[in-house]
Motif scaffolding. Structure first.
Motif, PDB file in Angstrom:
ATOM      1  N   LEU A 158       0.824  -1.195   0.000  1.00 42.04           N
ATOM      2  CA  LEU A 158       0.000   0.000   0.000  1.00 42.04           C
ATOM      3  C   LEU A 158       0.869   1.261   0.000  1.00 42.04           C
ATOM      4  O   LEU A 158       2.079   1.198   0.290  1.00 42.04           O
ATOM      5  CB  LEU A 158      -0.934  -0.011   1.205  1.00 42.04           C
ATOM      6  CG  LEU A 158      -1.875  -1.233   1.271  1.00 42.04           C
ATOM      7  CD1 LEU A 158      -2.750  -1.167   2.514  1.00 42.04           C
ATOM      8  CD2 LEU A 158      -2.730  -1.334   0.017  1.00 42.04           C
ATOM      9  N   GLU A 159       0.268   2.417  -0.306  1.00 37.69           N
ATOM     10  CA  GLU A 159       1.060   3.636  -0.489  1.00 37.69           C
ATOM     11  C   GLU A 159       1.680   4.129   0.804  1.00 37.69           C
ATOM     12  O   GLU A 159       2.653   4.902   0.782  1.00 37.69           O
ATOM     13  CB  GLU A 159       0.210   4.737  -1.130  1.00 37.69           C
ATOM     14  CG  GLU A 159      -0.749   5.465  -0.200  1.00 37.69           C
ATOM     15  CD  GLU A 159      -2.027   4.673   0.056  1.00 37.69           C
ATOM     16  OE1 GLU A 159      -2.889   5.191   0.788  1.00 37.69           O
ATOM     17  OE2 GLU A 159      -2.168   3.543  -0.458  1.00 37.69           O
ATOM     18  N   HIS A 207       1.154  -0.088  -5.013  1.00 35.35           N
ATOM     19  CA  HIS A 207       0.415   1.144  -5.296  1.00 35.35           C
ATOM     20  C   HIS A 207       1.224   2.025  -6.250  1.00 35.35           C
ATOM     21  O   HIS A 207       2.445   2.152  -6.118  1.00 35.35           O
ATOM     22  CB  HIS A 207       0.122   1.890  -4.002  1.00 35.35           C
ATOM     23  CG  HIS A 207      -0.909   2.958  -4.161  1.00 35.35           C
ATOM     24  ND1 HIS A 207      -0.632   4.198  -4.695  1.00 35.35           N
ATOM     25  CD2 HIS A 207      -2.242   2.972  -3.867  1.00 35.35           C
ATOM     26  CE1 HIS A 207      -1.725   4.927  -4.728  1.00 35.35           C
ATOM     27  NE2 HIS A 207      -2.733   4.211  -4.230  1.00 35.35           N
ATOM     28  N   ARG A 242      -4.186   1.334  -8.302  1.00 42.02           N
ATOM     29  CA  ARG A 242      -4.552   2.674  -7.845  1.00 42.02           C
ATOM     30  C   ARG A 242      -5.406   2.650  -6.586  1.00 42.02           C
ATOM     31  O   ARG A 242      -5.311   3.552  -5.750  1.00 42.02           O
ATOM     32  CB  ARG A 242      -5.309   3.409  -8.952  1.00 42.02           C
ATOM     33  CG  ARG A 242      -4.419   3.970 -10.040  1.00 42.02           C
ATOM     34  CD  ARG A 242      -3.631   5.157  -9.538  1.00 42.02           C
ATOM     35  NE  ARG A 242      -2.727   5.702 -10.547  1.00 42.02           N
ATOM     36  CZ  ARG A 242      -1.839   6.657 -10.297  1.00 42.02           C
ATOM     37  NH1 ARG A 242      -1.739   7.163  -9.073  1.00 42.02           N
ATOM     38  NH2 ARG A 242      -1.059   7.119 -11.246  1.00 42.02           N
ATOM     39  N   SER A 243      -6.271   1.658  -6.431  1.00 39.99           N
ATOM     40  CA  SER A 243      -7.180   1.621  -5.289  1.00 39.99           C
ATOM     41  C   SER A 243      -7.075   0.276  -4.595  1.00 39.99           C
ATOM     42  O   SER A 243      -6.598  -0.706  -5.177  1.00 39.99           O
ATOM     43  CB  SER A 243      -8.621   1.855  -5.745  1.00 39.99           C
ATOM     44  OG  SER A 243      -9.083   0.749  -6.511  1.00 39.99           O
ATOM     45  N   GLU A 244      -7.550   0.225  -3.355  1.00 43.64           N
ATOM     46  CA  GLU A 244      -7.540  -1.049  -2.632  1.00 43.64           C
ATOM     47  C   GLU A 244      -8.407  -2.080  -3.323  1.00 43.64           C
ATOM     48  O   GLU A 244      -8.051  -3.266  -3.369  1.00 43.64           O
ATOM     49  CB  GLU A 244      -7.996  -0.838  -1.183  1.00 43.64           C
ATOM     50  CG  GLU A 244      -6.992  -0.090  -0.327  1.00 43.64           C
ATOM     51  CD  GLU A 244      -7.362  -0.094   1.146  1.00 43.64           C
ATOM     52  OE1 GLU A 244      -8.231  -0.914   1.546  1.00 43.64           O
ATOM     53  OE2 GLU A 244      -6.784   0.709   1.905  1.00 43.64           O
ATOM     54  N   ALA A 292      -6.373  -3.547  -6.009  1.00 42.68           N
ATOM     55  CA  ALA A 292      -5.338  -4.434  -5.459  1.00 42.68           C
ATOM     56  C   ALA A 292      -5.923  -5.795  -5.120  1.00 42.68           C
ATOM     57  O   ALA A 292      -5.325  -6.842  -5.432  1.00 42.68           O
ATOM     58  CB  ALA A 292      -4.706  -3.807  -4.229  1.00 42.68           C
TER      59      ALA A 292
END
Length: 487
Positions: free
Chosen positions: A269-270, A302, A399-401, A404
């Motif tokens: 994650l970011e 991310h 870009r988004s959970e 992912a």
């Protein structure tokens, strides 16, 4: 090989060209030469069990099964204690065999030994667990009891990548709980996965006929799965081979425990510690040349940190020397065979042809394949979908959970995964959405523990587990008895 106690161990004169079935005996399936992957030099010659050898061993294991099941828990524990002591005392020789036969570096040998010891110690505890429970009777004054009894003869079929560990993971609890065992190690690693195991338990005083070690190819495995005396199969290996084992065993309505392949993701994650995540990713993809079902086959990162993560992963990959695992400083040895090396090259080359980019590695020299990082990987490519079983790290941005999770779950496999974030609650919440049998937060994907149930979902297994208390269910069956009350 190494010398223990003033002589080479194990003594090749005892076991060369033979199988273990109440001592070492000539195999009816002939012999096979064992070759060192790093050098091509011959290491040993082992016997290959023919179906007739399997039939004879299974019949003998069935005949002694009731005696071993009737042995006290303390008697079985004493054998396991002596086997654990023998493995510790012989660790130098065992390590050398693992290094030379599997192509792993010494640290890989040390890991297998430590994990094998842990499996033996945990099995010692399992043997002393309460065997059952007292139930509420259906009639006043009556008795209703349920307790676990051994399955009987267990067939254990193991792969080449962690031969000692996978043998002990099934063998130790199976023996502790009163079963007899046919062990079929992979023909690529029959010494560290079979001969050494037989020798250790022989030194531990395991009664004759309780353990039979039967190296062989697929025909030997089919014979073990099909034999009428074998009540259960514990199989670790590829999904394709697992399907065949399950089909054969299913004809006899046998219990089957399948631990198969994986296409495992590390999700970054970011807000993750990027350097720590990259280090975990490198270990997960490159450790033992990536030849593990729990290796990371996707790095799902991310988009805000993918460049930083990839740079760190490439830097770590370039710092890992490749060569003969016995040479000091080498981090990656050879892959196990030409077939495996060709498979890795095919997947990488086809993915590059489809648009992926090699950032480091990507070109093999014989059986030596360097740590390889791929970016620009998308879902159309073999590197995204196929289990590579080599030191290759495909990087896929998101870009988004939700994206992912979708990427990580886009596979028929479901073995293990890891999620990295500075927020453990956030990582744990995302982890719950991944279809895997195992999940690790801020860690590697490749983990194993003797006290934990090990296994996967989907085509990574049949949802059965061994390890921890799951071994009680795997290697025993329930028996219920009632008695009336006073008349």
């Amino acid at each position: 090989m190494s010398v223990d106690g003033g002589r080479t161990w194990p003594d090749a004169a005892e076991w060369t060209g033979k199988i273990y079935s109440e001592g070492w005996r000539t195999a009816e399936g002939g012999t096979r030469r064992v070759v060192e992957p790093a050098t091509g030099e011959p290491l040993a010659e082992v016997g290959l069990a023919a179906p007739s050898d399997v039939e004879r061993a299974a019949a003998r294991a069935a005949r002694v099964a009731s005696e071993w099941a009737a042995a006290t828990a303390s008697d079985r524990v004493d054998v396991l204690i002596r086997a654990e002591r023998a493995l510790r005392e012989r660790s130098g020789s065992v390590r050398e065999w693992i290094v030379r036969e599997t192509g792993g570096v010494p640290a890989k040998g040390d890991y297998e030994i430590a994990a094998g010891l842990a499996q033996l110690r945990h099995a010692i505890g399992i043997a002393s667990q309460p065997p059952g429970e007292v139930l509420v009777p259906q009639v006043p004054g009556g008795t209703s009891l349920a307790w676990r009894v051994p399955v009987g003869v267990v067939g254990v079929i193991t792969p080449w990548n962690a031969p000692l560990l996978f043998a002990m993971r099934a063998l130790a609890p199976a023996l502790a709980l009163g079963n007899t065992v046919l062990l079929k190690p992979d023909p690529l690693t029959p010494v560290s996965g079979g001969v050494l195991v037989a020798q250790l338990f022989a030194e531990a005083g395991l009664p004759g006929g309780v353990l039979h070690v039967l190296p062989g190819d697929a025909a030997t495995g089919r014979a073990v799965a099909a034999d009428r005396h074998v009540a259960m199969i514990s199989f670790t290996g590829s999904t394709g081979a697992g399907r065949e084992v399950a089909r054969i065993a299913g004809e006899g309505l046998k219990r089957v425990s399948l631990e198969l392949g994986g296409k495992n993701s590390i999700v970054v994650l970011e807000d993750a510690d990027v350097e720590a995540a990259a280090a975990a990713g490198a270990i997960s993809s490159f450790g033992y040349q990536g030849q593990a079902c729990v290796a990371a086959g996707r790095h799902v990162v991310h988009a805000d940190v993918v460049e930083e993560y990839t740079e760190a992963l490439v830097r770590l990959a370039k710092a890992l020397p490749v060569g003969d695992p016995r040479d000091e400083g080498v981090a990656l040895g050879p892959v196990i065979s030409e077939r495996q090396a060709a498979r890795i090259a095919r997947i990488v080359d086809a993915s590059v042809d489809a648009g992926a980019r090699v950032l480091t590695g990507g070109t093999r020299a014989g059986l030596f394949y360097p740590p390889t990082v791929l970016d620009r990987v998308d879902r159309s490519m073999p590197a995204f979908h196929e289990e590579i079983f080599g030191p290759v790290a495909p990087v896929v941005p998101f870009r988004s959970e939700d994206e992912a999770v979708e990427i990580a779950n886009d596979t028929a496999y479901g073995l293990t995964a890891a999620v990295h974030s500075r927020s453990v609650p956030r990582a744990s919440t995302l982890a719950q959405r991944l279809r895997t049998g195992m999940i690790h937060i801020n860690d590697v994907s490749a983990k194993d523990a003797a006290n934990a149930p090990f296994g996967g979902m989907g085509i990574s297994g049949n949802t059965s587990r061994i390890g921890g208390t799951a071994s009680l269910e795997a290697f025993t069956q329930w028996r219920w008895m009632t008695a009336p009350g006073p008349s």
